[in-house]
Design a protein around this motif. Structure first.
Motif, PDB file in Angstrom:
ATOM      1  N   UNK A  42       0.822  -1.217   0.000  1.00  0.00           N
ATOM      2  CA  UNK A  42       0.000   0.000   0.000  1.00  0.00           C
ATOM      3  C   UNK A  42       0.855   1.266   0.000  1.00  0.00           C
ATOM      4  N   UNK A  43       2.143   1.125  -0.225  1.00  0.00           N
ATOM      5  CA  UNK A  43       3.071   2.254  -0.164  1.00  0.00           C
ATOM      6  C   UNK A  43       3.017   3.109  -1.433  1.00  0.00           C
ATOM      7  N   UNK A  44       3.573   4.291  -1.317  1.00  0.00           N
ATOM      8  CA  UNK A  44       3.712   5.167  -2.478  1.00  0.00           C
ATOM      9  C   UNK A  44       4.916   4.710  -3.294  1.00  0.00           C
ATOM     10  N   UNK A  45       4.938   5.072  -4.569  1.00  0.00           N
ATOM     11  CA  UNK A  45       6.047   4.713  -5.443  1.00  0.00           C
ATOM     12  C   UNK A  45       6.232   5.817  -6.484  1.00  0.00           C
ATOM     13  N   UNK A  46       7.400   5.804  -7.108  1.00  0.00           N
ATOM     14  CA  UNK A  46       7.684   6.773  -8.173  1.00  0.00           C
ATOM     15  C   UNK A  46       8.639   6.157  -9.188  1.00  0.00           C
ATOM     16  N   UNK A  47       8.563   6.644 -10.391  1.00  0.00           N
ATOM     17  CA  UNK A  47       9.458   6.277 -11.489  1.00  0.00           C
ATOM     18  C   UNK A  47      10.111   7.582 -11.913  1.00  0.00           C
ATOM     19  N   UNK A  48      11.423   7.673 -11.702  1.00  0.00           N
ATOM     20  CA  UNK A  48      12.125   8.946 -11.897  1.00  0.00           C
ATOM     21  C   UNK A  48      13.499   8.709 -12.507  1.00  0.00           C
ATOM     22  N   UNK A  49      14.015   9.707 -13.160  1.00  0.00           N
ATOM     23  CA  UNK A  49      15.352   9.656 -13.741  1.00  0.00           C
ATOM     24  C   UNK A  49      16.094  10.957 -13.448  1.00  0.00           C
ATOM     25  N   UNK A  50      17.383  10.917 -13.643  1.00  0.00           N
ATOM     26  CA  UNK A  50      18.192  12.138 -13.588  1.00  0.00           C
ATOM     27  C   UNK A  50      18.745  12.459 -14.983  1.00  0.00           C
ATOM     28  N   UNK A  51      18.410  11.631 -15.965  1.00  0.00           N
ATOM     29  CA  UNK A  51      18.907  11.838 -17.324  1.00  0.00           C
ATOM     30  C   UNK A  51      18.286  13.072 -17.962  1.00  0.00           C
ATOM     31  N   UNK A  52      19.057  13.719 -18.793  1.00  0.00           N
ATOM     32  CA  UNK A  52      18.607  14.797 -19.669  1.00  0.00           C
ATOM     33  C   UNK A  52      17.758  15.851 -18.954  1.00  0.00           C
ATOM     34  N   UNK A  53      18.356  16.575 -17.999  1.00  0.00           N
ATOM     35  CA  UNK A  53      17.613  17.591 -17.244  1.00  0.00           C
ATOM     36  C   UNK A  53      16.872  18.565 -18.164  1.00  0.00           C
ATOM     37  N   UNK A  54      15.636  18.876 -17.776  1.00  0.00           N
ATOM     38  CA  UNK A  54      14.829  19.802 -18.571  1.00  0.00           C
ATOM     39  C   UNK A  54      14.500  19.270 -19.945  1.00  0.00           C
ATOM     40  N   UNK A  55      14.635  17.954 -20.137  1.00  0.00           N
ATOM     41  CA  UNK A  55      14.408  17.303 -21.440  1.00  0.00           C
ATOM     42  C   UNK A  55      15.357  17.819 -22.513  1.00  0.00           C
ATOM     43  N   UNK A  56      16.578  18.173 -22.088  1.00  0.00           N
ATOM     44  CA  UNK A  56      17.642  18.576 -23.012  1.00  0.00           C
ATOM     45  C   UNK A  56      18.709  17.490 -22.985  1.00  0.00           C
ATOM     46  N   UNK A  57      19.036  16.968 -24.134  1.00  0.00           N
ATOM     47  CA  UNK A  57      19.986  15.865 -24.240  1.00  0.00           C
ATOM     48  C   UNK A  57      21.344  16.257 -23.662  1.00  0.00           C
ATOM     49  N   UNK A  58      21.872  15.389 -22.814  1.00  0.00           N
ATOM     50  CA  UNK A  58      23.187  15.566 -22.189  1.00  0.00           C
ATOM     51  C   UNK A  58      24.119  14.452 -22.666  1.00  0.00           C
ATOM     52  N   UNK A  59      25.395  14.642 -22.454  1.00  0.00           N
ATOM     53  CA  UNK A  59      26.354  13.594 -22.765  1.00  0.00           C
ATOM     54  C   UNK A  59      26.081  12.390 -21.871  1.00  0.00           C
ATOM     55  N   UNK A  60      26.319  11.198 -22.391  1.00  0.00           N
ATOM     56  CA  UNK A  60      26.073   9.952 -21.659  1.00  0.00           C
ATOM     57  C   UNK A  60      26.771   9.947 -20.298  1.00  0.00           C
TER      58      UNK A  60
END
Length: 144
Positions: A42-60
């Motif tokens: 019954x816990x809360x959950x989330x699906x999150x990333x740190x990739x590509x901040x602001x939806x701007x492509x970053x280097x791998x």
């Protein structure tokens, strides 16, 4: 943030690696898939990333460094009970992600802002997956 970007987030395939192998997909505005029920309870959950901040492509390499920092931050949250690898897949792109069980919305909101993410997916127990918009300025919350 424009509507086309929100639509992209809504149609993304949010994949979670299962403990015994294989993947299961979470979809915005759909019930949490049954294979994840035993991890969630019954816990809360989330699906999150740190990739590509602001939806701007970053280097791998930049994405990997940020993702490791996010993982460390999630591990230090007192309510975290489980973290599974994830993968956000949409069209021609993929982003490494994390599926985390336990933290509340305030904790995840803070991390989303810290890692400059426009949005993340979350839910409570076996309920529906919701898209949550992130912003350092109100209003933020559920995408309409």
């Amino acid at each position: 943030m424009d509507n086309s970007l929100i639509d992209t987030y809504r149609t993304t395939d949010y994949r979670v690696r299962l403990p015994k192998g294989g993947w299961v997909s979470i979809h915005v505005d759909a019930a949490l898939p049954a294979p994840l029920h035993s991890l969630i309870g019954e816990r809360s959950w989330a699906f999150i990333t740190a990739w590509n901040p602001g939806s701007h492509v970053q280097l791998r390499q930049q994405n990997h460094v940020a993702q490791h920092a996010l993982l460390a931050a999630l591990r230090h949250l007192p309510r975290t009970t489980c973290i599974r690898p994830g993968l956000g897949v949409g069209g021609a792109w993929r982003e490494a992600s994390l599926f985390v069980v336990g933290p509340n919305l305030a904790d995840i909101d803070e991390l989303a802002q810290q890692f400059q993410q426009n949005a993340y997916v979350h839910g409570l127990g076996q309920g529906y997956a919701r898209l949550r918009l992130s912003s350092d300025r109100p209003p933020h919350g559920q995408a309409g």
